[in-house]
Design a protein around this motif. Sequence first.
Motif: not given
Lengths: 202, 467
Positions: A35, A83, A85, A111, A114, A178, A181, B39-40, B43-44, B48, B50, B146-149, B151-152, B155-156
């Motif tokens: 995780i 996808s 990451e 990815n 990012m 982020t 955005l 999960p990640q 966590d992000m 932050r 958010l 992906g995971t960071s997206q 998060r995006d 958050a938004t």
Amino acid sequence: MTETRIRTIDGRALAIRGDDIDTDRIIPARFLKEITFENMGKYVFHDVRFDESGGRKPHPFNEAANEGACLLFVNANFGCGSSREHAPQALYRWGIRAIVGVSFGEIFAGNSEMLGMPTATASAETIAALQDAAETAPATEWTLSLESMTVSGGGLELPVHLAENRRKALLEGYWDSTATLVTNAALVEQVAARLPYMHGYD
Amino acid sequence: MAKNTLYDKVWDAHIVTRLPTGQYQLFIGLHLVHEVTTPQACDMLRERGLRVAYPERTVGTMDHIIPTDSRERPYADAQAEAMMAALERNTREFGIPLLDYGSGRQGIVHVIGPELGLVHPGMTVACGDSHTATHGAFGTLAFGIGTSQVRDVLATQCLSIAPLKVRRIEVGGTLGTGVTAKDVILHIIHELGVQGGIGYAYEYAGAVFETMSMEGRMTVCNMSIEGGARAGYVNPDQTTFDYLAGREYAPKGDAWERALRHWQSVASGADAEYDDVVELSGGDIEPRVTWGVNPGQSVAVGEPLPDPALLPAGERETAELAYAHMKLEPGQRMTDLAIDVAFIGSCTNSRISDLRAAAEIAKGRRVAPGVKALVVPGSQQVLKQAREEGLDRIFTDADFEWRDAGCSMCLGMNPDKLVGDQICASTSNRNFIGRQGSPTGRTLLMSPAMAAAAAVEGRVIDVRGLD
């Protein structure tokens, strides 16, 4: 939030040869059960680097000469498939900071961006020259410059390409999307208010 | 540049702003989340400070890691248990609705989104899974991220994304008997290549798609990414509206009438312009099987395997790698090949029509000795419907294992995996090396009817020739 501007990536390089290297090969799915991304660097290319009893197989990521390398030279459609990451995370956490290839799977490239890890493209001839040079002289110090859009080292200086928006995001430090955005929350509300499905199509 | 296509209309309606990088901030109408990529991301958010901006536009379920033979908690696999616990904790903490077992609505994200009526024409959809293009079947722009997206979007409710080109893939004529949506998309990927779609959204059009069911359209759109395309869609029409009518989250009453007018307006105009147009003939398509290690490496079921020397230079090396991994020879026919496992399921082919097609083959027959055959419905609702139709009995009477809903043997993240170099006739979407959980496992992609036929025959067979 993140102020890191990325202008150049400097260091040694290694080559992974072959088209269509998919994300299942970069990181097999069973490692996605963790995780956090913390351990992903250990698992990069796992099933092609290790045999079933954990013994090392010949692979560029296993060679001592390549330890500490931060540039990766690849062929076409690298990172196609899922996808996850975890794939760019695994490369990044192993130490890779930029990839130069003929082309990339689109989600993988997004990815990677990012994480602030550029995926620059170049012609098949350029890639062949880079891969040959990295394999024959692994101690060569390379520079990928996002300002001049070249990769240079070992007497070579070759042109590379990166979509202008990706290049700008890295050069100007906007790659952590982020942070950008969230500043437009008011505009987001306006768009949401205009979309018919957001309010029962009334 | 494409003009007046569905892509242009939906994209333009969702632009929040152009970002300093030149990318667009795009509003996302529906965000589907599952246990693996959240999960990640959560966590992000915590790191932050958010919150989730639009929890009501977010829906969670579990599919990738869950066992399909036992629902008992805690799971035998401690990692799966930890991941599930993280999903439960995160959805609770961030106020995201979770469709878990108890809801009766759990299933593969790309199966439950449509069946609950959550996905409407003209929406943007995102999910931390590359097969998100499935939802394009409804005339949406649906992106795997992906995971960071993730998060995006949490958050938004937005993505930072560059515009795509649009390729219209027109498949005219009619499909022959025994030829399915799966064969159509395998044919398209074979024709255009696994890299052919890079930079594009695919618009699937022409008589073959106009007459195709919604579930067939989902199968096609699902595999857009296997052809390199970030998104794929079919323009909404009466078939789309009929599918949505009466579904749990579909508009009702007056809202339905207003929705219909909007949905009709988002389809590509008669004057639409495309960056590229490809025309194919439905009559040329036969049942297909992959023989290699990417979804572009397929043949019509009776066709001999290609000689690498005769392939375009760019495909030769991958073909040689494929032959070595698959232990196959050029000139060989797939119908000579015995199988060890048959897997009917995944976000590509686990809907009720897929199970009906497989059951039609299974009925009155038996799985061949030595073959392990699994049927894994895509959702609890599909499972329930299949039971009501008696399909579960047909399968179990024929010695197929009948499972609970989940991703199962598509991706090797749960207990359903190939062992050693087993050969699997699979209705999933990827035949990448190691995909089904064994580094030496061998995957043959095909339609549900073809996989069921392979299960009962113990080898690959042209379903049209089954007695």
